[in-house]
Design a protein around this motif. Structure first.
Motif, PDB file in Angstrom:
ATOM      1  N   THR A  49       0.827  -1.210   0.000  1.00 61.56           N
ATOM      2  CA  THR A  49       0.000   0.000   0.000  1.00 61.56           C
ATOM      3  C   THR A  49       0.860   1.258   0.000  1.00 61.56           C
ATOM      4  N   LEU A  50       1.940   1.252   0.742  1.00 58.21           N
ATOM      5  CA  LEU A  50       2.834   2.408   0.773  1.00 58.21           C
ATOM      6  C   LEU A  50       3.545   2.586  -0.563  1.00 58.21           C
ATOM      7  N   ARG A  51       4.003   1.487  -1.123  1.00 59.16           N
ATOM      8  CA  ARG A  51       4.742   1.521  -2.391  1.00 59.16           C
ATOM      9  C   ARG A  51       3.853   1.977  -3.545  1.00 59.16           C
ATOM     10  N   LYS A  52       2.598   1.563  -3.533  1.00 60.05           N
ATOM     11  CA  LYS A  52       1.689   1.866  -4.642  1.00 60.05           C
ATOM     12  C   LYS A  52       0.948   3.188  -4.472  1.00 60.05           C
ATOM     13  N   SER A  53       1.080   3.817  -3.322  1.00 62.30           N
ATOM     14  CA  SER A  53       0.368   5.067  -3.073  1.00 62.30           C
ATOM     15  C   SER A  53       0.897   6.183  -3.977  1.00 62.30           C
ATOM     16  N   PRO A  54      -0.009   6.932  -4.598  1.00 64.10           N
ATOM     17  CA  PRO A  54       0.425   8.059  -5.438  1.00 64.10           C
ATOM     18  C   PRO A  54       0.742   9.313  -4.622  1.00 64.10           C
ATOM     19  N   ILE A  55       0.548   9.254  -3.318  1.00 61.54           N
ATOM     20  CA  ILE A  55       0.771  10.401  -2.433  1.00 61.54           C
ATOM     21  C   ILE A  55       1.672   9.961  -1.276  1.00 61.54           C
ATOM     22  N   PRO A  56       2.279  10.908  -0.546  1.00 56.45           N
ATOM     23  CA  PRO A  56       3.074  10.510   0.615  1.00 56.45           C
ATOM     24  C   PRO A  56       2.247   9.616   1.539  1.00 56.45           C
ATOM     25  N   ALA A  57       2.860   8.525   1.998  1.00 45.82           N
ATOM     26  CA  ALA A  57       2.105   7.523   2.750  1.00 45.82           C
ATOM     27  C   ALA A  57       2.932   6.954   3.897  1.00 45.82           C
ATOM     28  N   VAL A  58       2.245   6.709   5.019  1.00 44.06           N
ATOM     29  CA  VAL A  58       2.878   6.076   6.173  1.00 44.06           C
ATOM     30  C   VAL A  58       1.935   5.036   6.748  1.00 44.06           C
ATOM     31  N   LEU A  59       2.509   4.092   7.470  1.00 45.71           N
ATOM     32  CA  LEU A  59       1.748   3.059   8.166  1.00 45.71           C
ATOM     33  C   LEU A  59       2.165   3.116   9.628  1.00 45.71           C
ATOM     34  N   ILE A  60       1.188   3.298  10.512  1.00 45.00           N
ATOM     35  CA  ILE A  60       1.467   3.363  11.946  1.00 45.00           C
ATOM     36  C   ILE A  60       0.996   2.072  12.600  1.00 45.00           C
ATOM     37  N   GLU A  61       1.912   1.413  13.297  1.00 44.77           N
ATOM     38  CA  GLU A  61       1.562   0.282  14.149  1.00 44.77           C
ATOM     39  C   GLU A  61       1.409   0.873  15.552  1.00 44.77           C
ATOM     40  N   MET A  62       0.159   0.983  16.015  1.00 50.90           N
ATOM     41  CA  MET A  62      -0.160   1.741  17.222  1.00 50.90           C
ATOM     42  C   MET A  62       0.077   0.984  18.526  1.00 50.90           C
ATOM     43  N   GLY A  63       0.511  -0.240  18.438  1.00 53.86           N
ATOM     44  CA  GLY A  63       0.751  -1.049  19.621  1.00 53.86           C
ATOM     45  C   GLY A  63       0.574  -2.515  19.270  1.00 53.86           C
ATOM     46  N   PHE A  64       0.779  -3.366  20.265  1.00 57.34           N
ATOM     47  CA  PHE A  64       0.711  -4.808  20.045  1.00 57.34           C
ATOM     48  C   PHE A  64      -0.488  -5.407  20.759  1.00 57.34           C
ATOM     49  N   ILE A  65      -1.383  -5.971  19.979  1.00 54.67           N
ATOM     50  CA  ILE A  65      -2.557  -6.629  20.552  1.00 54.67           C
ATOM     51  C   ILE A  65      -2.158  -7.915  21.275  1.00 54.67           C
ATOM     52  N   SER A  66      -0.977  -8.430  20.955  1.00 53.84           N
ATOM     53  CA  SER A  66      -0.471  -9.638  21.609  1.00 53.84           C
ATOM     54  C   SER A  66       0.134  -9.340  22.982  1.00 53.84           C
ATOM     55  N   ASN A  67       0.287  -8.077  23.320  1.00 48.79           N
ATOM     56  CA  ASN A  67       0.766  -7.680  24.638  1.00 48.79           C
ATOM     57  C   ASN A  67      -0.454  -7.339  25.497  1.00 48.79           C
ATOM     58  N   PRO A  68      -0.701  -8.098  26.561  1.00 51.02           N
ATOM     59  CA  PRO A  68      -1.929  -7.900  27.352  1.00 51.02           C
ATOM     60  C   PRO A  68      -2.135  -6.464  27.845  1.00 51.02           C
ATOM     61  N   GLU A  69      -1.065  -5.800  28.302  1.00 48.52           N
ATOM     62  CA  GLU A  69      -1.200  -4.432  28.788  1.00 48.52           C
ATOM     63  C   GLU A  69      -1.558  -3.467  27.665  1.00 48.52           C
ATOM     64  N   GLU A  70      -0.868  -3.596  26.519  1.00 50.08           N
ATOM     65  CA  GLU A  70      -1.185  -2.714  25.391  1.00 50.08           C
ATOM     66  C   GLU A  70      -2.554  -3.018  24.821  1.00 50.08           C
ATOM     67  N   ALA A  71      -2.916  -4.277  24.773  1.00 58.65           N
ATOM     68  CA  ALA A  71      -4.230  -4.653  24.243  1.00 58.65           C
ATOM     69  C   ALA A  71      -5.344  -3.980  25.050  1.00 58.65           C
ATOM     70  N   LYS A  72      -5.186  -3.932  26.376  1.00 55.16           N
ATOM     71  CA  LYS A  72      -6.191  -3.269  27.225  1.00 55.16           C
ATOM     72  C   LYS A  72      -6.277  -1.781  26.921  1.00 55.16           C
ATOM     73  N   LYS A  73      -5.113  -1.143  26.758  1.00 55.86           N
ATOM     74  CA  LYS A  73      -5.090   0.299  26.464  1.00 55.86           C
ATOM     75  C   LYS A  73      -5.705   0.601  25.094  1.00 55.86           C
ATOM     76  N   LEU A  74      -5.368  -0.223  24.111  1.00 51.42           N
ATOM     77  CA  LEU A  74      -5.790   0.045  22.736  1.00 51.42           C
ATOM     78  C   LEU A  74      -7.304   0.084  22.557  1.00 51.42           C
ATOM     79  N   VAL A  75      -8.046  -0.575  23.439  1.00 49.65           N
ATOM     80  CA  VAL A  75      -9.502  -0.593  23.296  1.00 49.65           C
ATOM     81  C   VAL A  75     -10.204   0.493  24.125  1.00 49.65           C
ATOM     82  N   THR A  76      -9.435   1.292  24.858  1.00 48.76           N
ATOM     83  CA  THR A  76     -10.073   2.332  25.670  1.00 48.76           C
ATOM     84  C   THR A  76     -10.278   3.605  24.859  1.00 48.76           C
ATOM     85  N   ASP A  77     -11.382   4.281  25.143  1.00 49.21           N
ATOM     86  CA  ASP A  77     -11.676   5.546  24.462  1.00 49.21           C
ATOM     87  C   ASP A  77     -10.588   6.581  24.729  1.00 49.21           C
ATOM     88  N   ASP A  78     -10.085   6.648  25.957  1.00 52.60           N
ATOM     89  CA  ASP A  78      -9.069   7.641  26.300  1.00 52.60           C
ATOM     90  C   ASP A  78      -7.786   7.449  25.494  1.00 52.60           C
TER      91      ASP A  78
END
Length: 160
Positions: free
Chosen positions: A113-142
């Motif tokens: 997707t980044l390579r084929k994008s005609p515009i500047p493009a980035v991919l953000i990995e916002m955390g690891f769902i396989s990490n129990p602590e991060e998984a809990k944070k990732l689903v919170t509204d805050d």
């Protein structure tokens, strides 16, 4: 904002690229990472140099470019001038400041997707769902709000 999907249903990479509006300023692709080890955590941001100069690349991967004689110094200068790199670095820095997450860095990879994008493009990995602590944070509204604000603030600054 164009959502690729709102449900947990795979969308083919080609379909994702077809949805990119070439008149848009940037593409920011948001993801949640997974690792074999549950201790792995943090945020990382990816960009691709290859889409920025397709005529020079002739469809070669970054490994092939090195093999086919592109001067490494020239490549490094071109990567440093990349608008995708600049955006990726700014996003990574602001996301880490906002969340205090582990900084896993900014990396180059010719993801489809980044390579084929005609515009500047980035991919953000916002955390690891396989990490129990991060998984809990990732689903919170805050935490989602914190991520969204860091991304939107960065985007506003980048587009000035």
């Amino acid at each position: 904002v164009i959502m690729t999907r709102e449900k947990d249903k795979f969308v083919e990479l080609e379909d994702r690229v077809e949805r990119i509006d070439p008149s848009a300023e940037v593409l920011i692709s948001l993801h949640v990472n997974m690792a074999q080890h549950s201790q792995t955590h943090g945020i990382e941001t990816w960009f691709s140099y290859l889409h920025e100069n397709p005529d020079e690349q002739n469809g070669k991967s970054s490994d092939e470019i090195k093999v086919y004689g592109l001067d490494v110094t020239d490549l490094a200068v071109k990567i440093q001038d990349s608008p995708s790199l600049k955006l990726a670095q700014e996003l990574q820095e602001n996301l880490i400041m906002a969340t205090s997450a582990k900084n896993r860095g900014t990396h180059e990879n010719p993801f489809y997707t980044l390579r084929k994008s005609p515009i500047p493009a980035v991919l953000i990995e916002m955390g690891f769902i396989s990490n129990p602590e991060e998984a809990k944070k990732l689903v919170t509204d805050d935490y989602q709000q914190t991520l969204a604000e860091a991304i939107s603030t960065t985007l506003i600054e980048y587009l000035r």
